[in-house]
Design a protein around this motif. Structure first.
Motif, PDB file in Angstrom:
ATOM      1  N   ASN A 140       0.775  -0.861  -0.093  1.00 20.89           N
ATOM      2  CA  ASN A 140      -0.103  -0.335  -0.063  1.00 20.89           C
ATOM      3  C   ASN A 140       1.154   1.270   0.089  1.00 20.89           C
ATOM      4  OD1 ASN A 140       0.517  -0.831   2.625  1.00 20.89           O
ATOM      5  ND2 ASN A 140      -0.667   1.035   3.958  1.00 20.89           N
ATOM      6  N   ARG A 325      -4.475   1.501  -5.832  1.00 23.78           N
ATOM      7  CA  ARG A 325      -5.728   1.217  -4.848  1.00 23.78           C
ATOM      8  C   ARG A 325      -7.273   1.136  -6.164  1.00 23.78           C
ATOM      9  NH1 ARG A 325      -2.277   3.984  -0.814  1.00 23.78           N
ATOM     10  NH2 ARG A 325      -3.685   5.940  -1.666  1.00 23.78           N
ATOM     11  N   ARG A 449      -3.741  -7.445  -5.171  1.00 24.60           N
ATOM     12  CA  ARG A 449      -4.548  -6.952  -4.810  1.00 24.60           C
ATOM     13  C   ARG A 449      -5.087  -7.730  -2.677  1.00 24.60           C
ATOM     14  NH1 ARG A 449      -7.761  -2.653  -4.690  1.00 24.60           N
ATOM     15  NH2 ARG A 449      -7.907  -2.084  -6.961  1.00 24.60           N
ATOM     16  N   SER A 450      -5.082  -9.099  -2.750  1.00 23.70           N
ATOM     17  CA  SER A 450      -5.048  -9.450  -2.223  1.00 23.70           C
ATOM     18  C   SER A 450      -4.126  -8.646  -0.727  1.00 23.70           C
ATOM     19  CB  SER A 450      -4.820 -11.502  -2.097  1.00 23.70           C
ATOM     20  OG  SER A 450      -5.436 -11.777  -2.515  1.00 23.70           O
ATOM     21  N   ASP A 453      -5.296  -5.619   0.078  1.00 27.45           N
ATOM     22  CA  ASP A 453      -6.626  -5.784   0.977  1.00 27.45           C
ATOM     23  C   ASP A 453      -5.888  -6.085   2.085  1.00 27.45           C
ATOM     24  OD1 ASP A 453      -7.560  -4.626  -0.641  1.00 27.45           O
ATOM     25  OD2 ASP A 453      -8.754  -6.838  -1.460  1.00 27.45           O
TER      26      ASP A 453
END
Length: 477
Positions: A140, A325, A449-450, A453
């Motif tokens: 992130n 994101r 994406r995992s 998250d």
């Protein structure tokens, strides 16, 4: 490394964690490498006059300063995978400081070229910087972390444009406030020839000192150093690294990013090398000044280009994270195209500016986009091949220097430098469309994406825990 072991936030004013110590040491080490790498560039008028260098010889020096870095960056990424970024950075800084100091021994073009070539080894520091932050920070924020450490490191290329002429002035006739006739520091009375040599010795000694500090103040990964982690069975053995470079080199996307990085970072390197001389030779503003004063003033003007690294590359990486994101890895690629396309247009605009008052604003716009393009590139790099991160980072980083080598040939012939800048800008604009060749399959998108998250959830849990602790303390109080 597991995402939970990586930092999900950048606590800018903290050095309490190994992640943030690595963050600050990587950008500062890279800053000094960049400072020393291009420390001679703003002093080239003095060197040119002393050694009676021709335009062609100046061009070869521009090419030489960035050419060996292509090889060094390819090797240093592989070395990071094997021995870790901590020891790789320490050795690079110690060994690289020698030619920085040694260039002061040069008495003719041939010797000067050899040392200028060898100084380029420290340009491999960029790969270690990107590697180290990629290991330390979660998906992130990894684009922002990579862009910030690289951008603040690149800032050294701007600061050196101002500081090295001031150091030269202090050693010789005195240092003047840029764009005034006010002397703010007296000179020691040394000759110009002795002054630039001693200035480079100072820059090299600073690199060596930081190399020692890097060894004692950082560690390879959040959990510890690679040697201890391998001994504990927490990392694959060194032998498994042997195929990492081959795996990276077989991926066409790596070579697309190699070209793209040549079109942004490669152009920044070229501009750092020639900008001060470009101002001196193509703008009448400096014509009536003495040699040392002209060098100081032109260096101050050229510094504007590098100072944009304070925020521009970070902005490029942060926007890459933001697009990631929102639209996944494909979003990072789309942002890379936009930044690179705008960079090419801005460089063409700068090349056509006839007076300094117009050239500097155009330079600022160009600097913004070239550095955002670099940040955008390395917001994509960590997702290409995580098992060969060092090799991918090294190959792409080498592309920056390959681009600088090719651009340098335009500055060694009879072609006017404004025309050279215009041609480069046009080529960058076309190169931007290569970004769409960097694609990710659905499995990679899902994995990214995992991981994102998980990082966001980990960060949110940390924030919630912090808030709960604060409320408990308040109630107890």
């Amino acid at each position: 490394m597991e995402v939970t072991s990586k930092a999900t936030r950048i606590r800018l004013f903290s050095i309490d964690t190994p992640q943030m110590r690595a963050f600050h040491m990587t950008w500062f080490a890279f800053f000094l490498c960049f400072f020393a790498w291009f420390g001679i560039a703003p002093l080239m008028k003095i060197v040119r006059d002393e050694m009676a260098l021709t335009q062609s010889q100046i061009g070869w020096l521009v090419i030489g300063s960035v050419s060996i870095t292509v090889v060094a960056r390819l090797l240093i990424g592989w070395l990071c995978d094997r021995i870790g970024p901590r020891r790789a950075y320490t050795w690079l800084l110690l060994v690289g400081s020698l030619p920085v100091m040694g260039i002061g021994l040069a008495q003719d073009f041939q010797t000067f070229l050899v040392f200028r070539l060898l100084i380029g080894v420290i340009g491999a520091s960029f790969v270690i910087t990107q590697y180290h932050t990629s290991v330390m920070f979660a998906p992130n924020v990894v684009g922002t972390a990579n862009a910030t450490t690289a951008g603040w490191g690149n800032l050294g290329g701007g600061v050196t444009q101002l500081v090295m002429p001031i150091v030269l002035g202090i050693l010789t006739v005195g240092a003047y406030i840029p764009f005034t006739n006010i002397q703010f520091l007296p000179g020691l009375g040394l000759s110009d020839a002795a002054g630039w040599r001693i200035a480079m010795v100072i820059a090299g000694a600073m690199c060596a000192l930081v190399g020692i500090a890097y060894y004692f103040l950082t560690q390879d990964a959040p959990e510890g150093n690679y040697r201890e982690l391998r001994a504990a069975g927490k990392l694959p053995p060194k032998q498994t690294v042997k195929g990492s470079f081959a795996a990276a080199s077989r991926d066409p996307r790596v070579w697309v990013l190699f070209v793209i990085y040549g079109a942004c970072f490669g152009i920044e390197l070229t501009v750092n090398n020639v900008l001060a001389l470009y101002f001196l030779d193509y703008f009448d503003f400096f014509a009536s000044m003495s040699a040392v004063q002209a060098v100081q003033w032109a260096g101050a003007a050229a510094m504007v280009f590098g100072l944009m690294n304070v925020f521009a590359r970070t902005l490029g990486g942060a926007l890459g994270d933001l697009f990631g994101r929102r639209w996944g890895l494909a979003g990072r690629v789309r942002w890379l195209f936009v930044a690179l396309f705008a960079e090419g247009l801005a460089l063409m605009l700068f090349s056509q500016m006839p007076v300094l008052a117009l050239a500097i604003p155009a330079l600022i716009v160009f600097s913004l986009f070239v550095q955002m393009s670099e940040g955008a590139t390395y917001s994509v790099v960590p997702f290409i091949n995580k098992k060969a991160l060092g090799s991918v980072a090294g190959i792409v980083g080498a592309g920056g220097n390959a681009g600088a080598v090719l651009a340098g040939f335009l500055f060694r012939g009879a072609i006017p430098w404004p025309t050279a800048f215009f041609i480069i800008g046009a080529l960058v604009t076309v190169t931007a469309f290569l970004a769409f060749a960097v694609r990710f399959d659905s499995a990679t998108e899902t994995e990214a994406r995992s991981a994102l998250d998980a990082a966001l959830a980990h960060r949110q849990a940390g924030l919630a825990a912090g808030t709960g602790a604060a409320r408990t303390a308040e109630a107890a109080g």
